[in-house]
Write an enzyme that holds these catalytic residues in place. Structure first.
Site, PDB file in Angstrom:
ATOM      1  N   LYS A 176       3.710 -30.668  19.714  1.00 21.40           N
ATOM      2  CA  LYS A 176       2.532 -31.137  20.460  1.00 21.40           C
ATOM      3  C   LYS A 176       1.373 -31.243  19.467  1.00 21.40           C
ATOM      4  O   LYS A 176       0.847 -30.237  19.013  1.00 21.40           O
ATOM      5  CB  LYS A 176       2.150 -30.188  21.594  1.00 21.40           C
ATOM      6  CG  LYS A 176       1.126 -30.847  22.505  1.00 21.40           C
ATOM      7  CD  LYS A 176       0.244 -29.903  23.257  1.00 21.40           C
ATOM      8  CE  LYS A 176      -0.953 -29.391  22.496  1.00 21.40           C
ATOM      9  NZ  LYS A 176      -1.952 -30.398  22.076  1.00 21.40           N
ATOM     10  N   GLU A 251      -1.057 -19.055  12.789  1.00 23.44           N
ATOM     11  CA  GLU A 251      -1.987 -19.283  11.667  1.00 23.44           C
ATOM     12  C   GLU A 251      -3.326 -19.624  12.294  1.00 23.44           C
ATOM     13  O   GLU A 251      -3.459 -20.659  12.936  1.00 23.44           O
ATOM     14  CB  GLU A 251      -1.513 -20.452  10.800  1.00 23.44           C
ATOM     15  CG  GLU A 251      -0.151 -20.275  10.184  1.00 23.44           C
ATOM     16  CD  GLU A 251      -0.090 -19.161   9.164  1.00 23.44           C
ATOM     17  OE1 GLU A 251      -1.156 -18.736   8.670  1.00 23.44           O
ATOM     18  OE2 GLU A 251       1.019 -18.699   8.890  1.00 23.44           O
ATOM     19  N   CYS A 285      -9.757 -24.165   7.885  1.00 24.63           N
ATOM     20  CA  CYS A 285      -9.595 -22.735   8.168  1.00 24.63           C
ATOM     21  C   CYS A 285      -9.987 -21.921   6.942  1.00 24.63           C
ATOM     22  O   CYS A 285     -10.410 -20.780   7.052  1.00 24.63           O
ATOM     23  CB  CYS A 285      -8.164 -22.443   8.586  1.00 24.63           C
ATOM     24  SG  CYS A 285      -6.950 -23.114   7.448  1.00 24.63           S
ATOM     25  N   GLU A 386     -16.402 -17.484  13.074  1.00 22.05           N
ATOM     26  CA  GLU A 386     -16.067 -18.809  12.555  1.00 22.05           C
ATOM     27  C   GLU A 386     -16.877 -19.886  13.270  1.00 22.05           C
ATOM     28  O   GLU A 386     -16.908 -19.927  14.490  1.00 22.05           O
ATOM     29  CB  GLU A 386     -14.561 -19.077  12.767  1.00 22.05           C
ATOM     30  CG  GLU A 386     -14.094 -20.363  12.118  1.00 22.05           C
ATOM     31  CD  GLU A 386     -12.621 -20.635  12.355  1.00 22.05           C
ATOM     32  OE1 GLU A 386     -12.169 -20.543  13.507  1.00 22.05           O
ATOM     33  OE2 GLU A 386     -11.908 -20.943  11.374  1.00 22.05           O
TER      34      GLU A 386
HETATM   35  P1  NAD Z   1      -7.454 -24.838  19.080  1.00 20.12           P
HETATM   36  O1  NAD Z   1      -7.001 -23.425  19.134  1.00 20.12           O
HETATM   37  O2  NAD Z   1      -8.509 -25.269  20.039  1.00 20.12           O
HETATM   38  O3  NAD Z   1      -6.217 -25.826  19.350  1.00 20.12           O
HETATM   39  C1  NAD Z   1      -5.038 -25.756  18.552  1.00 20.12           C
HETATM   40  C2  NAD Z   1      -3.890 -26.348  19.342  1.00 20.12           C
HETATM   41  O4  NAD Z   1      -3.608 -25.490  20.451  1.00 20.12           O
HETATM   42  C3  NAD Z   1      -4.168 -27.736  19.931  1.00 20.12           C
HETATM   43  O5  NAD Z   1      -3.019 -28.535  19.803  1.00 20.12           O
HETATM   44  C4  NAD Z   1      -4.448 -27.421  21.386  1.00 20.12           C
HETATM   45  O6  NAD Z   1      -4.168 -28.490  22.262  1.00 20.12           O
HETATM   46  C5  NAD Z   1      -3.508 -26.267  21.625  1.00 20.12           C
HETATM   47  N1  NAD Z   1      -3.845 -25.440  22.785  1.00 20.12           N
HETATM   48  C6  NAD Z   1      -5.063 -25.230  23.338  1.00 20.12           C
HETATM   49  N2  NAD Z   1      -4.954 -24.428  24.417  1.00 20.12           N
HETATM   50  C7  NAD Z   1      -3.640 -24.106  24.534  1.00 20.12           C
HETATM   51  C8  NAD Z   1      -2.900 -23.318  25.449  1.00 20.12           C
HETATM   52  N3  NAD Z   1      -3.483 -22.691  26.469  1.00 20.12           N
HETATM   53  N4  NAD Z   1      -1.569 -23.200  25.272  1.00 20.12           N
HETATM   54  C9  NAD Z   1      -0.960 -23.822  24.244  1.00 20.12           C
HETATM   55  N5  NAD Z   1      -1.606 -24.607  23.362  1.00 20.12           N
HETATM   56  C10 NAD Z   1      -2.935 -24.745  23.493  1.00 20.12           C
HETATM   57  O7  NAD Z   1      -7.859 -25.122  17.578  1.00 20.12           O
HETATM   58  P2  NAD Z   1      -8.412 -26.476  16.934  1.00 20.12           P
HETATM   59  O8  NAD Z   1      -9.819 -26.665  17.378  1.00 20.12           O
HETATM   60  O9  NAD Z   1      -7.447 -27.590  17.114  1.00 20.12           O
HETATM   61  O10 NAD Z   1      -8.374 -26.104  15.387  1.00 20.12           O
HETATM   62  C11 NAD Z   1      -9.363 -25.328  14.792  1.00 20.12           C
HETATM   63  C12 NAD Z   1      -8.905 -23.901  14.586  1.00 20.12           C
HETATM   64  O11 NAD Z   1      -7.673 -23.905  13.876  1.00 20.12           O
HETATM   65  C13 NAD Z   1      -9.861 -23.099  13.729  1.00 20.12           C
HETATM   66  O12 NAD Z   1      -9.997 -21.808  14.258  1.00 20.12           O
HETATM   67  C14 NAD Z   1      -9.176 -23.064  12.372  1.00 20.12           C
HETATM   68  O13 NAD Z   1      -9.542 -21.976  11.552  1.00 20.12           O
HETATM   69  C15 NAD Z   1      -7.751 -23.005  12.774  1.00 20.12           C
HETATM   70  N6  NAD Z   1      -6.865 -23.447  11.708  1.00 20.12           N
HETATM   71  C16 NAD Z   1      -6.101 -22.511  11.081  1.00 20.12           C
HETATM   72  C17 NAD Z   1      -5.266 -22.879  10.022  1.00 20.12           C
HETATM   73  C18 NAD Z   1      -4.399 -21.866   9.329  1.00 20.12           C
HETATM   74  O14 NAD Z   1      -3.402 -22.252   8.727  1.00 20.12           O
HETATM   75  N7  NAD Z   1      -4.735 -20.574   9.374  1.00 20.12           N
HETATM   76  C19 NAD Z   1      -5.225 -24.218   9.623  1.00 20.12           C
HETATM   77  C20 NAD Z   1      -6.021 -25.145  10.287  1.00 20.12           C
HETATM   78  C21 NAD Z   1      -6.830 -24.750  11.337  1.00 20.12           C
END
Ligand code: NAD
Length: 496
Positions: A176, A251, A285, A386
């Site tokens: 997804k 992650e 991130c 963050e």
């Molecule tokens: P997010 O948590 O809002 O969304 C991530 C994914 O989770 C999306 O595909 C979203 O649709 C899905 N999601 C949301 N609610 C869900 C639920 N209830 N059940 C299942 N899936 C759900 O994050 P974002 O805004 O897309 O990305 C930013 C975040 O990602 C930041 O916190 C960043 O630090 C982190 N990030 C971490 C890494 C790493 O490798 N550590 C890399 C990139 C981004």
């Protein structure tokens, strides 16, 4: 021009979501530019995709790993040919500048070549048996159907970190993509299919988290979940997955500190700070979101950094000369603005930026000025939470030990960096900074695919992408071969 409507990929077929509902993917630099309509999938679409992946697993797991790897190698070659086209489309769908989206596609190419080599390794162990005429070994087995949930900031690189090691190990996948960046996942998976990936081995269900992500996490036939995103959503994913005892690789977020000592090459540190804090518009991130300055160089460093940040060219990432693209959506702009207000209320000093850019060329996009706060204290929220935008906090310290204590005082533990010419300080940083990654004389960003990637504390739950990913995408089987031709009881059953 009419808007293209994309479909889900299920069992090798492009199919509309059962509900018929779609959502718009728009260019964050100009919302009038619609990249495409994508399926707003729900539980029934997820169930079909999981069934297709389950069916494909029966045959994919039996394809020799070196053959699976050849498809990945070919994928790397095709991605290299399509790099410019995919980079342009990625900038259009999520905003970061073209040089960086080229880098994102390059990361997928690097991952393809790296993981393709694993097809001829996938090492297990052989070990002596405690009994005579008995052979013992362990082999890696695929896990089954893997559910993958991705963020939008590295829309091709991160799906490649998940898909390629899972595939080489013999798993099948349902992915997804993030709702802001489905196209880059489509481009990646289309390339896999063009390279010879059989139908059903990778399936795409696009859509929103609660409707399309949660059913994937909960589905009983999904054997493991690989999630990258925010710590808040990661915690929910882990709790839901626990009900069906799924392993989950998480992650998540970061609040990454760069420490600049008084003996550092200040010009190098300035360049690193600018790139680490404002590259990808601060939406990494691993973004450098805290800069800890030795008090003796703090004033000079701050003045120069502020001047350079204020001069950065913000704009459409497709335009030449632009250094900082838009934020991905209105929500991210609102978060940046909210943290500016929080920081001001806490007594931090706004040194540059601090507001959304809305006039002229910026009128139709989601732009935020590169923002720096001075006079930040370690207990302030702007120093601990963050933001995920172009907002950086400057803090001061007197000793290396104090800098380590500030760096470690937060809940996250992804990336850290130390600028110093003193090798003793460098090795102390490697030992004492609580993070999955430590850079010496480089900013907190710049990971390479063949090293472990991930963090500690609120950033991750112990798994790693890159080197280490195969440990998540395989399960161990212990094998005993008895060639004595008689019942040999194990030592525990033979005790006198
Ligand atoms: P997010 O948590 O809002 O969304 C991530 C994914 O989770 C999306 O595909 C979203 O649709 C899905 N999601 C949301 N609610 C869900 C639920 N209830 N059940 C299942 N899936 C759900 O994050 P974002 O805004 O897309 O990305 C930013 C975040 O990602 C930041 O916190 C960043 O630090 C982190 N990030 C971490 C890494 C790493 O490798 N550590 C890399 C990139 C981004």
């Amino acid at each position: 021009m009419s808007t293209k409507t994309y479909q889900n990929l299920i069992g090798g077929e492009w199919v509309a979501p059962r509900s018929g509902k779609t959502f718009r993917n728009v260019n964050p630099a100009d919302h009038r530019d619609v990249v495409g309509e994508f399926p707003a999938s729900q539980a029934e679409d997820v169930a079909l995709a999981v069934a297709a992946a389950r069916k494909a697993f029966a045959t994919w797991r039996l394809v020799p790993a070196p053959k699976r790897a050849e498809i990945l190698y070919r994928t790397g070659q095709l991605l290299a040919e399509r790099k410019e086209q995919y980079a342009q489309q990625m900038t259009r769908e999520m905003g970061k500048v073209l040089a960086e989206t080229r880098g994102d596609v390059q990361e997928a190419i690097d991952e393809a070549y790296y993981v393709a080599g694993e097809g001829r390794r996938l090492f297990g162990q052989t070990t002596p048996s405690e009994l005579a005429n008995k052979f013992a070994m362990s082999v890696r087995m695929p896990v089954g159907v893997i559910g993958m949930i991705a963020p939008w900031n590295f829309p091709m690189a991160i799906p490649s970190w998940k898909l390629f090691p899972a595939l080489v190990a013999g798993n099948t996948c349902v992915i997804k993509p993030a709702e802001d960046t489905p196209l880059s996942t489509y481009n990646l998976v289309q390339t896999l299919m063009d390279a010879g990936l059989p139908p059903g081995v990778v399936n795409i269900v696009s859509g929103f988290g609660p409707e399309a992500g949660a059913p994937l996490v909960e589905h009983p036939d999904v054997r493991a979940i690989s999630f990258t995103g925010s710590s808040a959503v990661g915690a929910m994913v882990a709790q839901r997955a626990a009900a069906t005892f799924k392993p989950v690789s998480l992650e998540m977020g970061g609040k990454n500190a760069m420490i600049v000592m008084e003996d550092a090459n200040l010009e190098l540190a300035l360049e690193g700070a600018l790139w680490g804090a404002f590259g990808t518009t601060g939406q990494r991130c691993t973004a450098t979101s805290r800069i800890l300055l030795h008090r003796s160089i703090a004033a000079e460093f701050t003045e120069k950094l502020v001047a350079r940040a204020a001069a950065l060219k913000v704009g459409n990432g497709l335009h030449p000369g632009v250094e900082v693209g838009p934020q991905v959506n209105e929500q991210q702009i609102a978060t940046s603005a909210e943290y500016v207000a929080i920081a001001l209320a806490e007594g931090a000093k706004l040194l540059t930026g601090g507001k959304a850019l809305t006039e002229g060329d910026y009128a139709h996009g989601t732009f935020f000025a590169p923002t720096i706060f001075g006079a930040v204290r370690p207990e302030m929220r702007i120093a601990r939470e963050e933001v995920f935008g172009p907002v950086v906090a400057l803090l001061e310290f007197d000793t290396l030990e104090e800098a380590f204590a500030i760096a470690n005082s937060i809940e996250y533990g992804l990336s850290t960096s130390l600028y110093s010419r003193d090798v003793n300080r460098a090795f102390a940083a490697i030992r004492d900074l609580e993070a999955g990654i430590t850079y010496i004389n480089a900013p907190t960003i710049g990971a390479e695919v063949h090293l472990p990637f991930g963090g500690v504390k609120k950033t991750g739950n112990g798994h790693r992408e890159g080197l280490g990913a195969l440990d998540f995408y395989t399960t161990w089987k212990s094998v005993y071969v008895d060639f004595s031709d008689r019942l040999q009881r194990a030592q525990i059953d033979n005790a006198e």
